[in-house]
Design a protein around this motif. Structure first.
Motif, mmCIF file in Angstrom:
data_model
loop_
_atom_site.group_PDB
_atom_site.id
_atom_site.type_symbol
_atom_site.label_atom_id
_atom_site.label_comp_id
_atom_site.label_asym_id
_atom_site.label_seq_id
_atom_site.Cartn_x
_atom_site.Cartn_y
_atom_site.Cartn_z
ATOM 1 N N GLN A 199 -6.611 10.531 27.994
ATOM 2 C CA GLN A 199 -5.765 11.696 28.220
ATOM 3 C C GLN A 199 -5.396 11.809 29.702
ATOM 4 O OE1 GLN A 199 -4.665 14.595 25.987
ATOM 5 N NE2 GLN A 199 -3.353 14.508 27.796
ATOM 6 N N LYS A 200 -6.378 11.610 30.572
ATOM 7 C CA LYS A 200 -6.110 11.683 32.010
ATOM 8 C C LYS A 200 -5.188 10.555 32.459
ATOM 9 C CE LYS A 200 -10.456 13.998 33.195
ATOM 10 N NZ LYS A 200 -11.728 13.912 33.963
ATOM 11 N N ILE A 201 -5.397 9.378 31.912
ATOM 12 C CA ILE A 201 -4.544 8.238 32.249
ATOM 13 C C ILE A 201 -3.112 8.502 31.812
ATOM 14 C CG2 ILE A 201 -4.072 5.826 31.642
ATOM 15 C CD1 ILE A 201 -7.172 5.443 31.622
ATOM 16 N N MET A 202 -2.936 9.036 30.601
ATOM 17 C CA MET A 202 -1.599 9.339 30.111
ATOM 18 C C MET A 202 -0.895 10.330 31.044
ATOM 19 S SD MET A 202 -0.215 11.179 26.633
ATOM 20 C CE MET A 202 -0.596 12.807 27.314
ATOM 21 N N ASN A 203 -1.603 11.345 31.489
ATOM 22 C CA ASN A 203 -1.005 12.334 32.391
ATOM 23 C C ASN A 203 -0.523 11.678 33.685
ATOM 24 O OD1 ASN A 203 -1.516 14.340 30.513
ATOM 25 N ND2 ASN A 203 -3.427 15.007 31.492
ATOM 26 N N HIS A 204 -1.311 10.730 34.198
ATOM 27 C CA HIS A 204 -0.907 10.010 35.406
ATOM 28 C C HIS A 204 0.365 9.188 35.148
ATOM 29 C CE1 HIS A 204 -4.184 11.160 37.932
ATOM 30 N NE2 HIS A 204 -5.117 10.445 37.319
ATOM 31 N N VAL A 205 0.384 8.483 34.014
ATOM 32 C CA VAL A 205 1.544 7.639 33.697
ATOM 33 C C VAL A 205 2.806 8.487 33.584
ATOM 34 C CG1 VAL A 205 2.584 6.127 31.968
ATOM 35 C CG2 VAL A 205 0.180 5.837 32.577
ATOM 36 N N LEU A 206 2.700 9.611 32.885
ATOM 37 C CA LEU A 206 3.864 10.460 32.687
ATOM 38 C C LEU A 206 4.376 11.047 34.003
ATOM 39 C CD1 LEU A 206 2.904 12.416 29.430
ATOM 40 C CD2 LEU A 206 4.320 10.367 29.655
ATOM 41 N N SER A 207 3.490 11.118 35.008
ATOM 42 C CA SER A 207 3.888 11.680 36.303
ATOM 43 C C SER A 207 4.516 10.640 37.230
ATOM 44 C CB SER A 207 2.667 12.299 37.003
ATOM 45 O OG SER A 207 1.798 11.291 37.490
ATOM 46 N N LEU A 208 4.442 9.359 36.876
ATOM 47 C CA LEU A 208 4.979 8.315 37.743
ATOM 48 C C LEU A 208 6.499 8.445 37.869
ATOM 49 C CD1 LEU A 208 3.033 5.169 36.464
ATOM 50 C CD2 LEU A 208 2.849 6.170 38.752
ATOM 51 N N PRO A 209 7.025 8.450 39.075
ATOM 52 C CA PRO A 209 8.485 8.501 39.230
ATOM 53 C C PRO A 209 9.196 7.374 38.485
ATOM 54 C CG PRO A 209 7.404 8.910 41.327
ATOM 55 C CD PRO A 209 6.327 8.492 40.380
ATOM 56 N N THR A 210 8.613 6.184 38.535
ATOM 57 C CA THR A 210 9.262 5.053 37.864
ATOM 58 C C THR A 210 9.267 5.244 36.352
ATOM 59 O OG1 THR A 210 9.313 2.659 37.664
ATOM 60 C CG2 THR A 210 7.151 3.665 37.713
ATOM 61 N N PHE A 211 8.219 5.861 35.800
ATOM 62 C CA PHE A 211 8.202 6.128 34.363
ATOM 63 C C PHE A 211 9.288 7.134 34.002
ATOM 64 C CE2 PHE A 211 7.018 8.635 30.696
ATOM 65 C CZ PHE A 211 6.697 7.667 29.756
ATOM 66 N N GLN A 212 9.415 8.143 34.808
ATOM 67 C CA GLN A 212 10.409 9.179 34.516
ATOM 68 C C GLN A 212 11.831 8.647 34.593
ATOM 69 O OE1 GLN A 212 9.382 12.259 37.299
ATOM 70 N NE2 GLN A 212 7.358 12.606 36.387
#
Length: 223
Positions: free
Chosen positions: A37-50
């Motif tokens: 869950q914590k890892i997912m939150n980090h990924v979703l916050s990545l500028p490149t992911f967005q």
């Protein structure tokens, strides 16, 4: 001489897989879910992911690695294209096939190692493939692994599927996607602790429950 070095590297990798594999398989599902869950939150916050439009993400094994269930669901609920691995066991290759919806994903049968894999068709039509005839492009690949280190090296399961896929992808003259690894705390080792060979691709970013590892990661993946 080259053969002996290759044999030594193979032995080092096997030893590390065995030692980590035992401890990873003993982790509780609650522990893995909390870290994931914590890892997912980090990924979703990545500028490149967005910013990215097309993502490949692995579908996780039942145990022993970061669960991507929540992440895959979040991608499908966005306006991004999602591709997931399908292994061709006959020739040892892997491609990424398009997932069209949560209902589509729920219909997948289990394949190698109990991991869900997409059938080749969806609603009577052949799925879009990254390396297929009508080639798709990827902005980002989310990779699994047995171990990772702070130098952004990755130890896979020993089959070489991802390294061969990435090599095939970049040989088609398309820009290399950003390579992002997901690591449980128990999989993260110090810099230089993961043995690597000349055909092993390094990550661009490594995401753990506690941090994002990579040079100037805030600026990575500008498109």
């Amino acid at each position: 001489m080259a053969f002996s070095l290759q044999a030594a590297l193979k032995s080092q990798k096997k030893s590390l897989r065995n030692s980590l594999g035992t401890s990873l398989n003993q982790l509780s599902s609650a522990n893995i879910e909390q870290q994931s869950q914590k890892i997912m939150n980090h990924v979703l916050s990545l500028p490149t992911f967005q910013r990215c439009q097309s993502i490949s993400c692995y579908l996780s094994m039942p145990s022993g690695e970061v669960s991507t269930d929540m992440l895959v669901e979040a991608i499908l609920q966005s306006d991004k294209k999602l591709f997931v691995p399908r292994i061709q066991t006959m020739n040892g290759t892997m491609d990424f096939l398009r997932v069209y919806s949560l209902n589509d994903l729920a219909s997948f049968p289990s394949g190698t190692w109990g991991i869900k894999e997409p059938p080749e068709s969806w609603e009577g039509q052949k799925r879009d493939e990254v390396l297929g005839l009508a080639m798709e492009s990827l902005d980002l690949i989310i990779l699994p692994g047995v171990a990772f280190d702070r130098g952004l090296s990755r130890l896979g399961h020993g089959k070489g599927y991802y390294d061969r896929f990435i090599a095939s992808y970049v040989s088609s003259a398309r820009p290399k996607p950003l390579l992002v690894g997901l690591s449980l705390r128990e999989q993260l080792l110090d810099h230089g602790q993961v043995p690597v060979g000349e055909h092993d691709w390094k990550l661009d970013l490594l995401v753990t429950p506690d941090e994002i590892i990579g040079p100037h990661w805030e600026d990575q993946g500008e498109m």
